[in-house]
Scaffold this motif. Structure first.
Motif, PDB file in Angstrom:
ATOM      1  N   LEU A  65       3.643 -37.261  -7.835  1.00  0.00           N
ATOM      2  CA  LEU A  65       3.291 -35.860  -8.078  1.00  0.00           C
ATOM      3  C   LEU A  65       2.936 -35.633  -9.544  1.00  0.00           C
ATOM      4  N   GLU A  66       3.682 -36.226 -10.454  1.00  0.00           N
ATOM      5  CA  GLU A  66       3.364 -36.091 -11.880  1.00  0.00           C
ATOM      6  C   GLU A  66       2.012 -36.719 -12.194  1.00  0.00           C
ATOM      7  N   HIS A  67       1.750 -37.881 -11.597  1.00  0.00           N
ATOM      8  CA  HIS A  67       0.462 -38.553 -11.788  1.00  0.00           C
ATOM      9  C   HIS A  67      -0.672 -37.663 -11.265  1.00  0.00           C
ATOM     10  N   ILE A  68      -0.470 -37.066 -10.102  1.00  0.00           N
ATOM     11  CA  ILE A  68      -1.481 -36.184  -9.517  1.00  0.00           C
ATOM     12  C   ILE A  68      -1.737 -35.000 -10.435  1.00  0.00           C
ATOM     13  N   SER A  69      -0.670 -34.387 -10.922  1.00  0.00           N
ATOM     14  CA  SER A  69      -0.806 -33.228 -11.808  1.00  0.00           C
ATOM     15  C   SER A  69      -1.571 -33.583 -13.068  1.00  0.00           C
ATOM     16  N   THR A  72      -5.385 -34.811 -12.082  1.00  0.00           N
ATOM     17  CA  THR A  72      -6.296 -33.814 -11.527  1.00  0.00           C
ATOM     18  C   THR A  72      -6.439 -32.600 -12.419  1.00  0.00           C
ATOM     19  N   GLU A  73      -5.625 -32.529 -13.485  1.00  0.00           N
ATOM     20  CA  GLU A  73      -5.656 -31.363 -14.370  1.00  0.00           C
ATOM     21  C   GLU A  73      -5.631 -30.095 -13.531  1.00  0.00           C
ATOM     22  N   THR A  74      -4.475 -29.876 -12.867  1.00  0.00           N
ATOM     23  CA  THR A  74      -4.362 -28.796 -11.889  1.00  0.00           C
ATOM     24  C   THR A  74      -4.676 -27.414 -12.449  1.00  0.00           C
ATOM     25  N   SER A  75      -4.734 -27.288 -13.771  1.00  0.00           N
ATOM     26  CA  SER A  75      -5.137 -25.988 -14.312  1.00  0.00           C
ATOM     27  C   SER A  75      -6.646 -25.790 -14.218  1.00  0.00           C
ATOM     28  N   LYS A  76      -7.388 -26.852 -13.955  1.00  0.00           N
ATOM     29  CA  LYS A  76      -8.846 -26.774 -13.895  1.00  0.00           C
ATOM     30  C   LYS A  76      -9.399 -26.831 -12.476  1.00  0.00           C
ATOM     31  N   ALA A  93       8.868 -29.757  -6.696  1.00  0.00           N
ATOM     32  CA  ALA A  93       8.174 -30.578  -7.688  1.00  0.00           C
ATOM     33  C   ALA A  93       6.657 -30.457  -7.528  1.00  0.00           C
ATOM     34  N   ALA A  94       6.186 -30.392  -6.280  1.00  0.00           N
ATOM     35  CA  ALA A  94       4.748 -30.247  -6.033  1.00  0.00           C
ATOM     36  C   ALA A  94       4.243 -28.900  -6.548  1.00  0.00           C
ATOM     37  N   LEU A  95       4.998 -27.857  -6.274  1.00  0.00           N
ATOM     38  CA  LEU A  95       4.587 -26.532  -6.752  1.00  0.00           C
ATOM     39  C   LEU A  95       4.633 -26.460  -8.270  1.00  0.00           C
ATOM     40  N   ASN A  96       5.664 -27.069  -8.876  1.00  0.00           N
ATOM     41  CA  ASN A  96       5.751 -27.110 -10.338  1.00  0.00           C
ATOM     42  C   ASN A  96       4.612 -27.908 -10.950  1.00  0.00           C
ATOM     43  N   ALA A  97       4.127 -28.910 -10.215  1.00  0.00           N
ATOM     44  CA  ALA A  97       3.024 -29.735 -10.705  1.00  0.00           C
ATOM     45  C   ALA A  97       1.685 -29.008 -10.620  1.00  0.00           C
ATOM     46  N   VAL A  99       0.218 -27.916  -7.637  1.00  0.00           N
ATOM     47  CA  VAL A  99      -0.484 -28.129  -6.374  1.00  0.00           C
ATOM     48  C   VAL A  99      -0.751 -26.770  -5.736  1.00  0.00           C
ATOM     49  N   SER A 100      -1.990 -26.530  -5.317  1.00  0.00           N
ATOM     50  CA  SER A 100      -2.385 -25.235  -4.765  1.00  0.00           C
ATOM     51  C   SER A 100      -1.968 -25.068  -3.314  1.00  0.00           C
ATOM     52  N   ALA A 101      -1.970 -26.157  -2.575  1.00  0.00           N
ATOM     53  CA  ALA A 101      -1.531 -26.123  -1.173  1.00  0.00           C
ATOM     54  C   ALA A 101      -0.719 -27.383  -0.917  1.00  0.00           C
ATOM     55  N   TYR A 102       0.472 -27.205  -0.359  1.00  0.00           N
ATOM     56  CA  TYR A 102       1.374 -28.316  -0.051  1.00  0.00           C
ATOM     57  C   TYR A 102       1.687 -28.215   1.433  1.00  0.00           C
ATOM     58  N   VAL A 103       1.043 -29.045   2.225  1.00  0.00           N
ATOM     59  CA  VAL A 103       1.114 -28.938   3.675  1.00  0.00           C
ATOM     60  C   VAL A 103       1.923 -30.096   4.236  1.00  0.00           C
ATOM     61  N   VAL A 104       3.023 -29.751   4.907  1.00  0.00           N
ATOM     62  CA  VAL A 104       3.894 -30.755   5.520  1.00  0.00           C
ATOM     63  C   VAL A 104       3.441 -30.969   6.960  1.00  0.00           C
ATOM     64  N   ASP A 105       3.699 -32.127   7.493  1.00  0.00           N
ATOM     65  CA  ASP A 105       3.290 -32.571   8.835  1.00  0.00           C
ATOM     66  C   ASP A 105       1.864 -33.089   8.839  1.00  0.00           C
ATOM     67  N   GLY A 106       1.402 -33.525   7.692  1.00  0.00           N
ATOM     68  CA  GLY A 106       0.132 -34.228   7.620  1.00  0.00           C
ATOM     69  C   GLY A 106      -1.096 -33.345   7.724  1.00  0.00           C
ATOM     70  N   LEU A 107      -2.216 -34.020   7.736  1.00  0.00           N
ATOM     71  CA  LEU A 107      -3.518 -33.369   7.737  1.00  0.00           C
ATOM     72  C   LEU A 107      -4.019 -33.212   9.155  1.00  0.00           C
ATOM     73  N   ASN A 108      -4.185 -31.980   9.565  1.00  0.00           N
ATOM     74  CA  ASN A 108      -4.702 -31.661  10.887  1.00  0.00           C
ATOM     75  C   ASN A 108      -6.163 -31.255  10.699  1.00  0.00           C
ATOM     76  N   MET A 109      -7.073 -31.977  11.320  1.00  0.00           N
ATOM     77  CA  MET A 109      -8.505 -31.745  11.114  1.00  0.00           C
ATOM     78  C   MET A 109      -8.930 -30.329  11.525  1.00  0.00           C
ATOM     79  N   GLU A 110      -8.249 -29.754  12.518  1.00  0.00           N
ATOM     80  CA  GLU A 110      -8.612 -28.407  12.965  1.00  0.00           C
ATOM     81  C   GLU A 110      -8.244 -27.349  11.922  1.00  0.00           C
ATOM     82  N   ARG A 111      -7.254 -27.646  11.077  1.00  0.00           N
ATOM     83  CA  ARG A 111      -6.801 -26.670  10.084  1.00  0.00           C
ATOM     84  C   ARG A 111      -7.390 -26.918   8.695  1.00  0.00           C
ATOM     85  N   ILE A 112      -8.174 -27.945   8.540  1.00  0.00           N
ATOM     86  CA  ILE A 112      -8.612 -28.346   7.201  1.00  0.00           C
ATOM     87  C   ILE A 112      -9.378 -27.241   6.487  1.00  0.00           C
TER      88      ILE A 112
END
Length: 194
Positions: A65-69, A72-76, A93-97, A99-112
């Motif tokens: 998560l720190e690496h992602i933050s 990706t320069e989450t402020s940009k 930790a994800a929200l503090n980093a 991250v704009s959307a933190y979705v649990v239960d994986g990526l569902n193509m219908e909701r993308i």
């Protein structure tokens, strides 16, 4: 919704990448790039300059998560993170980093589409709030500097607060500068001479 956005997809599984790219294309986005290794995220973000980064992870950890933050320069840019499982600490930790959307239960193509639209909207709101906070902080600092400059003039010239401000304003207008710039110069000069 703006379909001119550049979207970077981070997913190591080639089949999932194809599914994600197809879902994004079906939703109207076309400026897409896929990345298999999160270790190349920093370089790829600098080269591709995405508006949003979509990351699909099975089990994130704090270091990731720190690496992602950082990368990706989450402020940009908006970041949508899809995970298979999480706990309260990782969610926080994800929200503090940033991250704009933190979705649990994986990526569902219908909701993308709806998840990305939500991530973009949340990112814009957060960026606006940060901009307003920065402006308020700057206004407060400017006010403090102007008050200090008025205090210096009041002591040095034995004048009232209103007269000190009037002198600052007249000087600023005469020099075609902002009052804060004149006040800052006065405070700096007074600090050097004291």
């Amino acid at each position: 919704m703006n379909h001119d956005l550049r979207i970077l997809v981070v997913e190591p599984d080639p089949e999932r990448v194809l599914g994600i790219i197809n879902a994004l294309t079906d939703a109207g986005w076309s400026d897409l790039k896929a990345l298999a290794q999160i270790s190349a995220l920093d370089r790829t973000v600098k080269e591709f300059m995405p508006d949003i980064v979509l990351i699909d992870l099975t089990n994130p950890d704090r270091d990731t998560l720190e690496h992602i933050s950082f990368a990706t320069e989450t402020s940009k840019r908006a970041v949508a993170l899809f995970v298979d499982q999480t706990d309260e600490n990782l969610t926080q930790a994800a929200l503090n980093a940033g991250v704009s959307a933190y979705v649990v239960d994986g990526l569902n193509m219908e909701r993308i589409k709806s998840v990305l639209e939500t991530a973009i909207a949340r990112f814009k709101i957060m960026r606006q709030m940060q901009s307003e906070l920065d402006a308020a902080k700057q206004a407060l600092e400017d006010r403090k500097t102007i008050d200090r400059a008025k205090g210096i003039l009041m002591r040095q010239r034995n004048m009232s607060e209103d007269d000190a401000y009037t002198l600052l304003r007249k000087t600023a207008m005469g020099q075609n500068r902002k009052v804060i710039d004149v006040a800052h110069a006065l405070v700096t000069a007074a600090e050097l001479l004291s």
